[in-house]
Design a protein around this motif. Structure first.
Motif, PDB file in Angstrom:
ATOM      1  N   ASN A 104      44.958  45.095  31.048  1.00  0.00           N
ATOM      2  CA  ASN A 104      44.637  43.668  30.883  1.00  0.00           C
ATOM      3  C   ASN A 104      43.869  43.109  32.075  1.00  0.00           C
ATOM      4  N   LEU A 105      42.844  43.857  32.506  1.00  0.00           N
ATOM      5  CA  LEU A 105      42.033  43.430  33.633  1.00  0.00           C
ATOM      6  C   LEU A 105      40.812  42.660  33.140  1.00  0.00           C
ATOM      7  N   LEU A 106      40.529  41.555  33.797  1.00  0.00           N
ATOM      8  CA  LEU A 106      39.368  40.728  33.462  1.00  0.00           C
ATOM      9  C   LEU A 106      38.323  40.917  34.557  1.00  0.00           C
ATOM     10  N   GLU A 107      37.116  41.337  34.171  1.00  0.00           N
ATOM     11  CA  GLU A 107      36.074  41.555  35.172  1.00  0.00           C
ATOM     12  C   GLU A 107      35.492  40.224  35.644  1.00  0.00           C
ATOM     13  N   ILE A 108      35.366  40.090  36.952  1.00  0.00           N
ATOM     14  CA  ILE A 108      34.713  38.913  37.538  1.00  0.00           C
ATOM     15  C   ILE A 108      33.223  39.204  37.584  1.00  0.00           C
ATOM     16  N   PHE A 118      37.947  42.939  39.587  1.00  0.00           N
ATOM     17  CA  PHE A 118      38.737  42.650  38.387  1.00  0.00           C
ATOM     18  C   PHE A 118      39.869  41.696  38.745  1.00  0.00           C
ATOM     19  N   PHE A 119      40.301  40.947  37.743  1.00  0.00           N
ATOM     20  CA  PHE A 119      41.373  39.971  37.937  1.00  0.00           C
ATOM     21  C   PHE A 119      42.487  40.238  36.934  1.00  0.00           C
ATOM     22  N   LYS A 120      43.734  40.165  37.404  1.00  0.00           N
ATOM     23  CA  LYS A 120      44.901  40.287  36.531  1.00  0.00           C
ATOM     24  C   LYS A 120      45.841  39.135  36.841  1.00  0.00           C
ATOM     25  N   GLY A 121      46.127  38.322  35.840  1.00  0.00           N
ATOM     26  CA  GLY A 121      47.011  37.178  36.056  1.00  0.00           C
ATOM     27  C   GLY A 121      46.564  35.973  35.273  1.00  0.00           C
ATOM     28  N   ASP A 122      46.791  34.791  35.850  1.00  0.00           N
ATOM     29  CA  ASP A 122      46.472  33.519  35.202  1.00  0.00           C
ATOM     30  C   ASP A 122      45.232  32.924  35.861  1.00  0.00           C
ATOM     31  N   MET A 123      44.079  33.067  35.215  1.00  0.00           N
ATOM     32  CA  MET A 123      42.824  32.598  35.786  1.00  0.00           C
ATOM     33  C   MET A 123      42.787  31.078  35.920  1.00  0.00           C
TER      34      MET A 123
END
Length: 325
Positions: free
Chosen positions: A115-119, A146-151
């Motif tokens: 569940n990684l979101l690319e910046i 990458f970001f993991k958590g609550d953006m």
């Protein structure tokens, strides 16, 4: 910081001390975790600096280690970034063979499973360049965040900016948290390097004689000192602005050349332009080294040794000794 093995690997994190606080955790050869707190935004998160090895079997081991690290963290938000040494899409590569191989698919699956979101990066697409000319030129996107958590905690305050390279085959990627902490002006300091200029002492005498003030002797003395201080600071800016402005100019021109290479590949013209600018940049860095050497008050080293790390550490130690707690 994690030392490199020859020309491979090595990890380092740099930050602004007046903007965030940093606490390094247990470091490994391919990853460097740290706890971060933004002073201006009141945010706390973990940042994991990563270097992905080139062999695919070693890549998978590092991915498993990162996955294990993520599962054992209580932190709400985690940022993972660095050189992953692999691409995700065909658009991540220009030149050479462009095809999606199994390692790329495995990397994409690993990102999805965790569940990684690319910046997404700004001011550039590719971060690596083999520096060859014409049809032999290959550029790729190997460095990512990458970001993991609550953006929503960041309120769009998180940015990744591709910076121009200067000698390396990788472009640096700057992770920026908008909203800087308030900075304070530095106290006036007399620099011994001013004596290197022949007009320094004549100017001091001239400025001292120019200042005419009416009042008690103590008032006149303090006023003359303040007047000389302002004139000296203006003179200092005039003498040293050329070094730092020239450095900025060269970096901007290097950025233009780099962007041209990213879009059109390495040509003879861009190759010669980059080579010329890198020579100028090296000269500016040498001048900057002399400046920092004078800051450290270290006189036993030879000029031109490019001991920038030593000079910065010396300045840091001196500041710590002078700190009032």
């Amino acid at each position: 910081m994690v030392d490199s093995i020859g020309a491979l690997g090595g990890l380092a994190i740099m930050w602004k001390r007046n903007s965030i606080t940093f606490t390094c955790c247990t470091r490994m050869q391919n990853r460097l975790p740290s706890k971060v707190r933004s002073l201006s935004l009141n945010l706390e998160f973990i940042i994991l600096d990563v270097y992905g090895p080139i062999p695919i079997d070693k890549k998978r081991v590092v991915w498993q280690e990162i996955e294990h690290f993520l599962r054992n963290q209580d932190a709400k938000n985690i940022i993972i970034g660095g050189d992953f040494n692999t691409i995700l899409h065909t658009t991540d590569k220009s030149g050479g063979i462009r095809s999606i191989k199994q390692p790329y698919r495995d990397f994409a699956n690993w990102i999805s499973e965790n569940n990684l979101l690319e910046i997404k990066t700004e001011l550039g697409l590719h971060t690596w360049n083999n520096k060859r000319k014409g049809f032999c030129n290959i550029v790729q996107t190997l460095d990512r965040f990458f970001f993991k958590g609550d953006m929503s905690d960041f309120n769009s305050e998180l940015k990744a900016i591709v910076l121009p390279w200067s000698g390396s085959d990788h472009c640096p990627v700057l992770l920026e948290l908008l909203g800087e902490a308030k900075t304070f002006g530095c106290p006036f300091k007399f620099e011994l390097m001013w004596f290197k200029y022949e007009d320094f002492l004549p100017n001091i005498q001239k400025w001292w004689n120019e200042g005419v003030f009416v009042g008690s002797k103590l008032y006149c003395l303090v006023s003359k000192l303040k007047d000389n201080k302002h004139k000296l600071l203006d003179w200092n800016k005039m003498k040293f602005k050329n070094i730092f402005e020239e450095k900025i100019r060269i970096e901007k021109e290097l950025e233009l050349v780099n962007n041209d290479v990213i879009q059109h590949g390495m040509t003879q013209t861009t190759y010669e332009a980059e080579k010329k600018l890198l020579c100028e940049y090296e000269d500016i860095l040498a001048k900057e080294e002399i400046f920092w050497k004078q800051k450290t008050r270290e006189t036993w080293l030879e000029d031109g040794d490019r001991n920038t790390k030593f000079f910065h550490n010396s300045v840091k130690r001196k500041r710590e000794r002078n700190k009032i707690i």
